[in-house]
Design a protein around this motif. Structure first.
Motif, PDB file in Angstrom:
ATOM      1  N   HIS A   9      44.106  40.009  53.206  1.00  0.00           N
ATOM      2  CA  HIS A   9      44.186  39.467  52.008  1.00  0.00           C
ATOM      3  C   HIS A   9      45.164  39.959  51.264  1.00  0.00           C
ATOM      4  O   HIS A   9      45.613  41.285  51.257  1.00  0.00           O
ATOM      5  CB  HIS A   9      42.801  39.633  51.155  1.00  0.00           C
ATOM      6  CG  HIS A   9      41.771  38.981  51.977  1.00  0.00           C
ATOM      7  ND1 HIS A   9      41.063  39.534  52.994  1.00  0.00           N
ATOM      8  CD2 HIS A   9      40.863  37.864  51.678  1.00  0.00           C
ATOM      9  CE1 HIS A   9      40.063  38.736  53.464  1.00  0.00           C
ATOM     10  NE2 HIS A   9      40.015  37.683  52.667  1.00  0.00           N
ATOM     11  N   GLU A  10      45.494  39.322  50.354  1.00  0.00           N
ATOM     12  CA  GLU A  10      46.559  39.780  49.024  1.00  0.00           C
ATOM     13  C   GLU A  10      45.953  40.570  48.115  1.00  0.00           C
ATOM     14  O   GLU A  10      44.838  40.249  47.481  1.00  0.00           O
ATOM     15  CB  GLU A  10      47.184  38.720  48.422  1.00  0.00           C
ATOM     16  CG  GLU A  10      48.209  39.145  47.554  1.00  0.00           C
ATOM     17  CD  GLU A  10      49.446  39.416  48.182  1.00  0.00           C
ATOM     18  OE1 GLU A  10      50.271  40.266  47.656  1.00  0.00           O
ATOM     19  OE2 GLU A  10      50.058  38.947  49.327  1.00  0.00           O
ATOM     20  N   SER A  11      46.361  42.050  48.096  1.00  0.00           N
ATOM     21  CA  SER A  11      45.822  42.847  47.290  1.00  0.00           C
ATOM     22  C   SER A  11      46.560  44.029  46.692  1.00  0.00           C
ATOM     23  O   SER A  11      47.514  44.320  47.312  1.00  0.00           O
ATOM     24  CB  SER A  11      44.402  43.655  48.108  1.00  0.00           C
ATOM     25  OG  SER A  11      43.773  44.640  47.326  1.00  0.00           O
ATOM     26  N   TRP A  12      46.234  44.398  45.448  1.00  0.00           N
ATOM     27  CA  TRP A  12      46.911  45.389  44.615  1.00  0.00           C
ATOM     28  C   TRP A  12      46.422  46.877  45.253  1.00  0.00           C
ATOM     29  O   TRP A  12      47.135  47.876  44.995  1.00  0.00           O
ATOM     30  CB  TRP A  12      46.669  45.462  43.243  1.00  0.00           C
ATOM     31  CG  TRP A  12      45.216  45.536  42.820  1.00  0.00           C
ATOM     32  CD1 TRP A  12      44.367  44.577  42.666  1.00  0.00           C
ATOM     33  CD2 TRP A  12      44.624  46.720  42.397  1.00  0.00           C
ATOM     34  NE1 TRP A  12      43.368  44.938  42.323  1.00  0.00           N
ATOM     35  CE2 TRP A  12      43.328  46.407  42.177  1.00  0.00           C
ATOM     36  CE3 TRP A  12      44.903  47.902  42.416  1.00  0.00           C
ATOM     37  CZ2 TRP A  12      42.325  47.109  41.789  1.00  0.00           C
ATOM     38  CZ3 TRP A  12      43.835  49.024  41.981  1.00  0.00           C
ATOM     39  CH2 TRP A  12      42.707  48.526  41.711  1.00  0.00           C
ATOM     40  N   VAL A  13      45.282  46.993  46.047  1.00  0.00           N
ATOM     41  CA  VAL A  13      44.882  47.844  46.792  1.00  0.00           C
ATOM     42  C   VAL A  13      45.455  48.140  48.161  1.00  0.00           C
ATOM     43  O   VAL A  13      45.432  47.192  48.821  1.00  0.00           O
ATOM     44  CB  VAL A  13      43.094  47.973  46.735  1.00  0.00           C
ATOM     45  CG1 VAL A  13      42.858  49.229  47.889  1.00  0.00           C
ATOM     46  CG2 VAL A  13      42.408  47.814  45.351  1.00  0.00           C
TER      47      VAL A  13
END
Length: 138
Positions: free
Chosen positions: A30-34
């Motif tokens: 998934h697209e994530s900032w983490v």
């Protein structure tokens, strides 16, 4: 998971490691900032002196408590260690960054950022030093 400290520490670490592995797998898909570095951080922490504490994560912070039931009572919550390591995409070109914090999160005074590093082992070593210094009598 038991109450009043009956959850074995090794089981807590096994559960934390598996949860971190699953969280990283989700982040990779998934697209994530983490970034997918939670398992790396948990494994480094377990190999350190931090392994004597109960690990838990909260909003991409790896934290530790003296008792597995820290959320049950104010007395148990007093056993949450005054330090944490957060992880996020904060380095060059959105590379992973580990941030080492001293103090209680969401506490007064505000926690202090002590170190930013791309290296999980360095972050763990820094937190070990901070917690050791915190526990020394003045």
């Amino acid at each position: 998971m038991g109450h009043n400290g009956t959850w074995p520490l090794d089981d807590a670490w096994d559960w934390m490691t598996e949860g971190a592995r699953l969280a990283d797998a989700w982040v990779r898909s998934h697209e994530s900032w983490v970034p997918p570095v939670e398992e790396e951080l948990v494994v480094a922490a377990r190999a350190s002196e931090l392994s004597r504490w109960y690990p838990f994560t909260s909003h991409n912070y790896l934290r530790f408590a003296a008792d597995p039931d820290f959320w049950v009572s104010a007395e148990a919550a007093a056993g949450i260690l005054p330090g944490a390591i957060s992880f996020e995409k904060g380095g060059p070109d959105d590379s992973p960054a580990f941030r080492v914090w001293s103090g209680q999160l969401l506490g007064t005074p505000d926690p202090v950022l002590e170190l930013v590093t791309p290296d999980a082992d360095a972050a763990v070593a820094a937190l070990v030093r901070l917690l050791a210094a915190e526990s020394r009598p003045e």
